[in-house]
Design an enzyme around this catalytic site. Structure first.
Site, short mmCIF file in Angstrom:
data_model
loop_
_atom_site.label_atom_id
_atom_site.label_comp_id
_atom_site.label_asym_id
_atom_site.label_seq_id
_atom_site.Cartn_x
_atom_site.Cartn_y
_atom_site.Cartn_z
N ARG A 264 10.39 -70.49 -27.21
CA ARG A 264 11.40 -70.28 -26.53
C ARG A 264 11.41 -70.51 -24.99
NH1 ARG A 264 14.84 -65.27 -28.60
NH2 ARG A 264 16.16 -66.22 -26.75
N LYS B 46 13.22 -71.36 -17.06
CA LYS B 46 14.19 -71.09 -18.40
C LYS B 46 15.27 -70.25 -17.89
CE LYS B 46 13.16 -67.58 -21.22
NZ LYS B 46 14.20 -66.73 -21.34
N ASN B 47 15.19 -69.15 -17.27
CA ASN B 47 16.23 -68.38 -16.93
C ASN B 47 16.97 -68.81 -15.77
OD1 ASN B 47 15.07 -66.82 -19.14
ND2 ASN B 47 14.17 -65.23 -17.74
N ARG C 198 20.25 -53.87 -25.01
CA ARG C 198 20.79 -54.92 -24.32
C ARG C 198 22.17 -55.11 -24.20
NH1 ARG C 198 16.56 -59.72 -24.04
NH2 ARG C 198 17.69 -60.13 -22.09
N CYS D 15 18.15 -57.05 -29.41
CA CYS D 15 16.94 -57.76 -29.55
C CYS D 15 15.71 -56.93 -29.73
CB CYS D 15 16.66 -58.92 -28.70
SG CYS D 15 16.01 -58.34 -27.17
N ASP E 45 9.33 -59.39 -16.93
CA ASP E 45 8.81 -60.46 -17.81
C ASP E 45 7.35 -60.95 -17.57
OD1 ASP E 45 11.78 -62.29 -17.57
OD2 ASP E 45 11.22 -60.57 -18.45
C1 EPZ Z 1 17.53 -61.43 -17.70
O1 EPZ Z 1 17.98 -60.78 -19.07
C2 EPZ Z 1 16.45 -62.21 -18.13
N1 EPZ Z 1 16.95 -63.45 -19.39
C3 EPZ Z 1 15.47 -61.63 -18.90
O2 EPZ Z 1 14.30 -62.45 -19.34
C4 EPZ Z 1 14.79 -60.57 -17.75
O3 EPZ Z 1 13.84 -59.92 -18.53
C5 EPZ Z 1 15.94 -59.53 -17.18
O4 EPZ Z 1 16.94 -60.69 -16.83
C6 EPZ Z 1 15.22 -58.86 -16.09
O5 EPZ Z 1 14.90 -59.43 -15.21
C7 EPZ Z 1 17.51 -64.62 -18.81
O6 EPZ Z 1 17.76 -64.63 -17.46
C8 EPZ Z 1 18.16 -65.26 -19.80
P1 EPZ Z 1 19.59 -57.56 -17.10
P2 EPZ Z 1 19.21 -60.03 -18.63
O7 EPZ Z 1 21.10 -57.81 -17.24
O8 EPZ Z 1 20.25 -60.54 -17.61
C9 EPZ Z 1 20.44 -53.32 -19.14
C10 EPZ Z 1 12.64 -63.20 -20.73
O9 EPZ Z 1 11.67 -62.98 -21.33
N2 EPZ Z 1 22.06 -54.10 -19.25
O10 EPZ Z 1 18.87 -57.73 -15.94
O11 EPZ Z 1 19.52 -59.65 -20.18
C11 EPZ Z 1 19.71 -54.12 -20.11
O12 EPZ Z 1 19.82 -53.69 -21.48
C12 EPZ Z 1 13.81 -62.56 -20.61
O13 EPZ Z 1 12.78 -64.52 -20.22
C13 EPZ Z 1 23.19 -53.00 -19.72
O14 EPZ Z 1 22.71 -51.87 -19.85
O15 EPZ Z 1 18.78 -58.60 -18.19
C14 EPZ Z 1 18.30 -53.90 -19.28
O16 EPZ Z 1 17.76 -52.75 -19.82
C15 EPZ Z 1 13.88 -61.34 -21.35
N3 EPZ Z 1 24.37 -53.72 -19.73
C16 EPZ Z 1 18.78 -53.96 -17.86
O17 EPZ Z 1 20.11 -53.76 -17.84
C17 EPZ Z 1 24.46 -54.95 -19.10
O18 EPZ Z 1 25.93 -55.29 -19.21
C18 EPZ Z 1 18.47 -55.17 -17.04
O19 EPZ Z 1 19.24 -56.22 -17.75
C19 EPZ Z 1 23.53 -55.59 -18.95
C20 EPZ Z 1 22.43 -55.41 -18.85
#
Ligand code: EPZ
Length: 421
Positions: free
Chosen positions: A400, A22-23, A123, A118, A308
């Site tokens: 999802r 998915k990701n 996020r 969410c 995840d």
């Molecule tokens: C991706 O989300 C995945 N989603 C998530 O999977 C996964 O948990 C996550 O990466 C971590 O591996 C998809 O790929 C669609 P991050 P993403 O940016 O990109 C903070 C699932 O269950 N952050 O690596 O949103 C954020 O809040 C989903 O399939 C900022 O602060 O994750 C988090 O605490 C859930 N500012 C941390 O960084 C930003 O601009 C890591 O987030 C971006 C992120």
């Protein structure tokens, strides 16, 4: 709303095919915006998030054809006829922010709604925005939308992420492929989905090096062309189903699984006493001991233990012989499955980002509620091992990220059915 009824039914035995990620698919699909030629994705998963991304891209002018029962996505964006990604779609799926970088790179303009928070955390997308500004984008926040322009096009730059972000790495990587000059991304995410995206972009003519390490270098090109690319295997679906025989006992072969996708997770499972063996068809997982051993878990960016899979691992550790400590370091609110597992008799103590789990002999079936995608499947895993019946409600969360859960698990002997609500 539908629910899933699970009855503890003893050890599982059989094979489970693992779908495309998915990701990975959610970041590969927006790459269509980078070229006016066709992009075809094979091994695509059949999930509601993929349908949502298809709707979003179609609203921007992409032609989306879902072929072979959804396993092939034929995408074509001859031109971007609408540069605004509406809040209505974006709020349903945060990955929508991934159209921002490609639209900006292709046409020098994009208007994308801020995704909002969410269940698992606020996020924010500040790193996406900072990275694009480093490439010369001019951003303005108005009425909950990011208005981005790149007068004269994006320019290559050096950008260091203050902390690892999967989505921000993907967004800036895609944008940099058409920027003028060289971009160096430091402290970039190393997930297999990033590597898969880089491989697809290279097939489209992008010049990229270093993906899978913390430093990715991109040499901008004039334009990209079409390509055909298979979506990489879903390591989170893989890890989720590896936990099924681990929690019920028995032996299941995960078709298409590779240890290289989940090194840290496999090591942790083996430390808990589960056997993991690579076969020619995938990964075989067996649990022959009477009880799982307690193990401690800390979630980390790849190649560490995936956040995840934290909820699913917690379900397993609720049945372990001893006390385990799980530390969630990526998201600020990702223990919502804990109170639901406690309804099933689990002994869990949550303090901030740490959950202490003391294993019990047997969980007891109960009505429980899914709160987010990975929590929903954690409750199903617990139900597979529990005594009696478990009814998991709000399974739209499940749809999802997991296709045919009932079919895949019942093929291995699970007593599980979907109840139309
Ligand atoms: C991706 O989300 C995945 N989603 C998530 O999977 C996964 O948990 C996550 O990466 C971590 O591996 C998809 O790929 C669609 P991050 P993403 O940016 O990109 C903070 C699932 O269950 N952050 O690596 O949103 C954020 O809040 C989903 O399939 C900022 O602060 O994750 C988090 O605490 C859930 N500012 C941390 O960084 C930003 O601009 C890591 O987030 C971006 C992120």
């Amino acid at each position: 709303m539908d629910s899933i009824l699970v009855r503890g039914n003893g050890p599982l035995k059989g094979q489970i095919p693992i779908a495309g990620a998915k990701n990975a698919c959610l970041t590969l699909m927006p790459a269509t915006l980078l070229t006016d030629e066709p992009l075809t994705l094979t091994n695509a998963p059949r999930l509601s998030d993929i349908k949502t991304m298809s709707e979003l891209l179609a609203s921007l002018g992409t032609e989306v054809a879902s072929l072979q029962d959804g396993q092939v996505l034929a995408l074509g964006t001859k031109e971007i006829s609408n540069h605004t990604a509406d809040y209505d779609i974006v709020r349903k799926m945060r990955a929508s922010i991934l159209v921002l970088g490609p639209m900006l790179a292709r046409d020098g303009e994009a208007v994308v709604s801020l995704p909002g928070g969410c269940a698992i955390g606020a996020r924010p997308v500040d790193l996406h925005l900072k990275g694009l500004e480093a490439l010369g984008a001019v951003l303005e926040l108005k009425d909950g939308y990011v208005h981005a322009t790149a007068p004269g096009g994006l320019k290559g730059a050096q950008f260091e992420f203050p902390f690892v972000s999967v989505g921000a790495t993907e967004n800036i990587l895609m944008a940099a492929t058409l920027a003028k000059g060289t971009t160096v991304l430091k402290n970039a995410a190393r997930e297999p989905e990033i590597v898969d995206l880089a491989e697809c972009l290279r097939k489209m003519g992008a010049e990229i090096g270093g993906e899978g390490t913390s430093t990715i270098t991109i040499q901008g090109v004039e334009q990209l062309h079409g390509a055909t690319h298979p979506v990489v295997t879903d390591r989170i679906e893989l890890g989720t189903y590896m936990l099924a025989p681990a929690i019920t006992g028995g032996e299941v072969e995960l078709l298409g699984g590779r240890r290289s996708l989940l090194g840290a997770f496999c090591n942790k499972l083996e430390a808990a006493g589960v056997e993991v063996e690579e076969t020619s068809a995938g990964l075989k997982v067996a649990q022959k001991n009477s009880r799982i051993r307690a193990v401690d878990v800390v979630t980390e960016p790849y190649p560490g233990f995936p956040t995840d899979l934290q909820a699913q691992m917690m379900a397993l550790l609720c049945t372990a012989d001893g006390t385990s400590v799980l530390e969630e370091t990526i998201f600020e609110n990702r223990f919502m499955h804990a109170p639901e597992l406690m309804r099933m008799g689990a002994d869990i103590d949550v303090h901030g980002g740490t959950a202490t789990v003391t294993g019990v002999d047997r969980l007891k079936g109960a009505p429980v509620m899914a709160t987010d995608l990975r929590a929903s499947v954690s409750l199903i895993l617990a139900g597979l091992a529990a005594e009696g019946e478990t009814v998991v409600s709000r399974v739209y969360h499940l749809d999802r990220g997991y296709e045919h859960v009932v079919g895949k698990l019942s093929a291995c002997g699970a007593s599980i059915e979907r109840i139309r609500g």
